[in-house]
Design a protein around this motif. Structure first.
Motif, PDB file in Angstrom:
ATOM      1  N   GLY A  12       0.831  -1.190   0.000  1.00 52.30           N
ATOM      2  CA  GLY A  12       0.000   0.000   0.000  1.00 52.30           C
ATOM      3  C   GLY A  12       0.866   1.240   0.000  1.00 52.30           C
ATOM      4  O   GLY A  12       2.070   1.187   0.302  1.00 52.30           O
ATOM      5  N   ASN A  13       0.286   2.386  -0.314  1.00 56.15           N
ATOM      6  CA  ASN A  13       1.075   3.612  -0.353  1.00 56.15           C
ATOM      7  C   ASN A  13       1.700   3.943   0.993  1.00 56.15           C
ATOM      8  O   ASN A  13       2.835   4.428   1.074  1.00 56.15           O
ATOM      9  CB  ASN A  13       0.220   4.786  -0.855  1.00 56.15           C
ATOM     10  N   HIS A  14       1.009   3.641   2.090  1.00 57.51           N
ATOM     11  CA  HIS A  14       1.551   3.976   3.403  1.00 57.51           C
ATOM     12  C   HIS A  14       2.624   3.006   3.874  1.00 57.51           C
ATOM     13  O   HIS A  14       3.323   3.299   4.854  1.00 57.51           O
ATOM     14  CB  HIS A  14       0.422   4.040   4.437  1.00 57.51           C
ATOM     15  N   ASP A  15       2.775   1.883   3.197  1.00 58.02           N
ATOM     16  CA  ASP A  15       3.809   0.941   3.594  1.00 58.02           C
ATOM     17  C   ASP A  15       5.210   1.463   3.295  1.00 58.02           C
ATOM     18  O   ASP A  15       6.204   0.907   3.771  1.00 58.02           O
ATOM     19  CB  ASP A  15       3.585  -0.408   2.896  1.00 58.02           C
ATOM     20  N   PHE A  16       5.306   2.552   2.528  1.00 50.39           N
ATOM     21  CA  PHE A  16       6.591   3.173   2.235  1.00 50.39           C
ATOM     22  C   PHE A  16       6.943   4.271   3.243  1.00 50.39           C
ATOM     23  O   PHE A  16       8.063   4.800   3.205  1.00 50.39           O
ATOM     24  CB  PHE A  16       6.573   3.786   0.828  1.00 50.39           C
ATOM     25  N   ASN A  17       6.013   4.625   4.135  1.00 48.01           N
ATOM     26  CA  ASN A  17       6.158   5.840   4.940  1.00 48.01           C
ATOM     27  C   ASN A  17       7.367   5.852   5.873  1.00 48.01           C
ATOM     28  O   ASN A  17       7.892   6.916   6.191  1.00 48.01           O
ATOM     29  CB  ASN A  17       4.916   6.083   5.794  1.00 48.01           C
ATOM     30  N   ASN A  18       7.779   4.681   6.319  1.00 52.91           N
ATOM     31  CA  ASN A  18       8.879   4.638   7.280  1.00 52.91           C
ATOM     32  C   ASN A  18      10.197   4.185   6.662  1.00 52.91           C
ATOM     33  O   ASN A  18      11.133   3.814   7.373  1.00 52.91           O
ATOM     34  CB  ASN A  18       8.498   3.747   8.462  1.00 52.91           C
ATOM     35  N   GLY A  19      10.257   4.238   5.347  1.00 48.60           N
ATOM     36  CA  GLY A  19      11.516   4.005   4.673  1.00 48.60           C
ATOM     37  C   GLY A  19      11.768   2.571   4.267  1.00 48.60           C
ATOM     38  O   GLY A  19      11.034   1.641   4.608  1.00 48.60           O
ATOM     39  N   TYR A  20      12.865   2.422   3.539  1.00 48.82           N
ATOM     40  CA  TYR A  20      13.234   1.127   2.964  1.00 48.82           C
ATOM     41  C   TYR A  20      13.476   0.082   4.049  1.00 48.82           C
ATOM     42  O   TYR A  20      13.065  -1.072   3.928  1.00 48.82           O
ATOM     43  CB  TYR A  20      14.484   1.299   2.104  1.00 48.82           C
ATOM     44  N   GLY A  21      14.141   0.491   5.131  1.00 48.29           N
ATOM     45  CA  GLY A  21      14.484  -0.465   6.183  1.00 48.29           C
ATOM     46  C   GLY A  21      13.259  -1.078   6.838  1.00 48.29           C
ATOM     47  O   GLY A  21      13.217  -2.289   7.096  1.00 48.29           O
ATOM     48  N   ALA A  22      12.265  -0.243   7.122  1.00 44.96           N
ATOM     49  CA  ALA A  22      11.042  -0.756   7.757  1.00 44.96           C
ATOM     50  C   ALA A  22      10.301  -1.702   6.826  1.00 44.96           C
ATOM     51  O   ALA A  22       9.780  -2.745   7.259  1.00 44.96           O
ATOM     52  CB  ALA A  22      10.144   0.407   8.157  1.00 44.96           C
ATOM     53  N   LEU A  23      10.245  -1.357   5.544  1.00 43.42           N
ATOM     54  CA  LEU A  23       9.563  -2.223   4.586  1.00 43.42           C
ATOM     55  C   LEU A  23      10.322  -3.534   4.416  1.00 43.42           C
ATOM     56  O   LEU A  23       9.709  -4.617   4.346  1.00 43.42           O
ATOM     57  CB  LEU A  23       9.432  -1.497   3.244  1.00 43.42           C
ATOM     58  N   LYS A  24      11.644  -3.467   4.384  1.00 44.89           N
ATOM     59  CA  LYS A  24      12.439  -4.690   4.260  1.00 44.89           C
ATOM     60  C   LYS A  24      12.256  -5.586   5.479  1.00 44.89           C
ATOM     61  O   LYS A  24      12.125  -6.822   5.342  1.00 44.89           O
ATOM     62  CB  LYS A  24      13.919  -4.338   4.080  1.00 44.89           C
ATOM     63  N   ASP A  25      12.248  -5.008   6.661  1.00 48.88           N
ATOM     64  CA  ASP A  25      12.053  -5.796   7.876  1.00 48.88           C
ATOM     65  C   ASP A  25      10.715  -6.528   7.837  1.00 48.88           C
ATOM     66  O   ASP A  25      10.631  -7.712   8.181  1.00 48.88           O
ATOM     67  CB  ASP A  25      12.117  -4.881   9.105  1.00 48.88           C
TER      68      ASP A  25
END
Length: 498
Positions: free
Chosen positions: A85-98
């Protein structure tokens, strides 16, 4: 076709895991941890994105550098596929990768390419069910991510047009599978029954996807509409409300016919010791006192606040003006918010300003300002009998009260006896009438600064500066600097009734 299929679908859960909306500690029928999906070899469990951002729980975990428990919750429920989702990018690459590397489910998103190849994202998948049914799935997200997201959070990504990303995949998969499913983090731009266009933008293109591609089932999100058992252009279409308030169960019978229904979770969940501890720790943090207001300010119904102003919005503007140094501030209220007790806690802040927005300061002319106010004045619908309501453009295809802005730093009035587009009858800055050629600095959320919500002028205004601290954090900082805050009793605008 003589095989059955069951799909359980969630979307826009926004980190609401517990059976609670965080406005208080009372149990409510909601939360991912309350949901149970009976699973067999002919069942798929799918999520449509906006999963790791948006609740006080996620705010607490990110702020305290704690592992986000969302992936574990999805793993416990044996999810098969998710999209972004669009908000899944909100906290940056590291959070999404985790999130994605801890997730057992496969992430599908055809129009997002990770140029580092570090994230487990595929454009599509084919799953052969236990009964032999071949199911193809394509994931996609609204490309408006590029308009809303901080550039640094998209450094490693290439986002392309959803329709064009689907085109070669749909043609390829249709001959290989018995059932084709689209998992789209985007909504519906048309009325499903009449085909009438409800939005001129391409933020949501669900109907276009149904019209152009042979999807049997389109799982949609982003708009937070409770939608089941609908069909458009031959495609079965569903969508869920936000914050894990419901999920959709879709069943395909042996004749290939789809039936779906919205399901409400219970108001209780069986928690592990770790989940129970996180719940207690989060609530201790939420109930921490941080300051005082001269009086409590609670939300009223949407029309009343728009007519008579909202002290909550005025307070948000007060914070934004101090943080930005701008001449004028505008803000909006979410569809649902807690409000503030006179003894303010963290809970009041993060359950009232619920977005992950940051601040942008634009240089605007008096003409731009007036057109923005005219758009706000279109919120009011004067019916033939003289009664007042809310314009359908703010209610369909979804409720969008967050597109009505409240301003501070100017004085203005709307005359509802005038037609839409000609309702701003007064507009002054420091007691002087605003002229079209005048120039001001206007601060607003980064969401509004893109022109979202039918404010296209903002998108082409010069950006004076950006303040990358989230607005909810600016509010917390404001109470650190001002332990006692006087609530303004004087609204900055008037609405003249017809």
């Amino acid at each position: 076709m003589a095989a059955r299929l069951t799909v359980y679908f969630t979307s826009d859960t926004h980190g609401y895991l517990y059976p609670n909306n965080f406005c208080d500690q009372q149990p409510r029928p909601m939360g991912l941890l309350s949901m149970r999906f009976p699973k067999d070899g002919n069942t798929l469990v799918i999520d449509g994105g906006d999963t790791i951002q948006g609740s006080p729980l996620t705010y607490y975990c990110y702020g305290h550098h704690l592992p986000l428990p969302v992936a574990d919750a999805l793993n416990q429920r044996q999810y098969d596929f998710v999209t972004l989702g669009n908000h899944d990018f909100n906290n940056g690459y590291g959070a999404l990768k985790d999130y994605l590397t801890r997730l057992n489910a496969q992430c599908l998103c055809a129009n997002v390419e990770d140029q580092t190849a570090g994230l487990p994202i595929l454009p599509y998948a084919v799953r052969t069910m236990e009964n032999g049914l071949r199911v193809g799935l394509i994931g996609i997200v609204t490309h408006w991510v590029k308009l809303w997201e901080k550039p640094e959070n998209l450094t490693h990504f290439v986002l392309t047009d959803p329709v064009e990303a689907v085109r070669p995949l749909a043609e390829k998969l249709r001959s290989q599978v018995d059932v084709l499913i689209g998992v789209y983090h985007g909504g519906l731009e048309k009325d499903l029954h009449t085909g009438a266009l409800l939005s001129e933008t391409d933020e949501n293109e669900g109907c276009r996807l149904c019209e152009q591609f042979p999807f049997d089932l389109l799982l949609t999100g982003h708009q937070h509409i409770a939608l089941a058992n609908e069909t458009y252009a031959g495609t079965h279409v569903v969508q869920t409300p936000c914050n894990a308030a419901a999920y959709v169960k879709v069943e395909m019978d042996e004749q290939g016919r789809f039936h779906s229904q919205l399901m409400t979770p219970p108001d209780r969940a069986e928690l592990t010791p770790e989940q129970e501890k996180l719940w207690q720790d989060t609530n201790l943090w939420l109930d921490r006192p941080i300051g005082r207001l001269s009086r409590a300010i609670w939300p009223e119904d949407k029309l009343t606040m728009a007519l008579h102003s909202s002290p909550i919005a005025d307070f948000f503007n007060q914070v934004q003006l101090e943080a930005s140094g701008a001449d004028i501030s505008c803000t909006a209220l979410p569809n649902s918010l807690r409000g503030f007790d006179s003894a303010v806690t963290v809970r009041d802040v993060v359950a009232s300003y619920v977005y992950s927005n940051t601040l942008v300061v634009l240089e605007v002319t008096g003409a731009v300002l007036r057109r923005a106010l005219e758009q706000c004045a279109s919120y009011f619908d004067v019916k033939p009998d003289g009664s007042l309501g809310i314009s359908q453009s703010f209610l369909l295809p979804k409720e969008a009260h967050f597109n009505y802005d409240y301003f501070r730093g100017i004085a203005y009035a709307f005359d509802l006896s005038k037609p839409v587009g000609s309702r701003v009858c007064e507009l002054t800055f420091h007691g002087r009438a605003v002229r079209d050629e005048d120039s001001f600095t206007l601060c607003m959320s980064n969401y509004r600064a893109t022109g979202a919500g039918d404010f296209p002028d903002y998108a082409v205004c010069r950006r004076v500066r950006e303040i990358q601290t989230e607005i909810s954090e600016l509010i917390l900082d404001y109470f650190s600097a001002h332990h006692y805050v006087e609530v303004s009793e004087t609204p900055s605008y008037r609405v003249l009734l017809p």
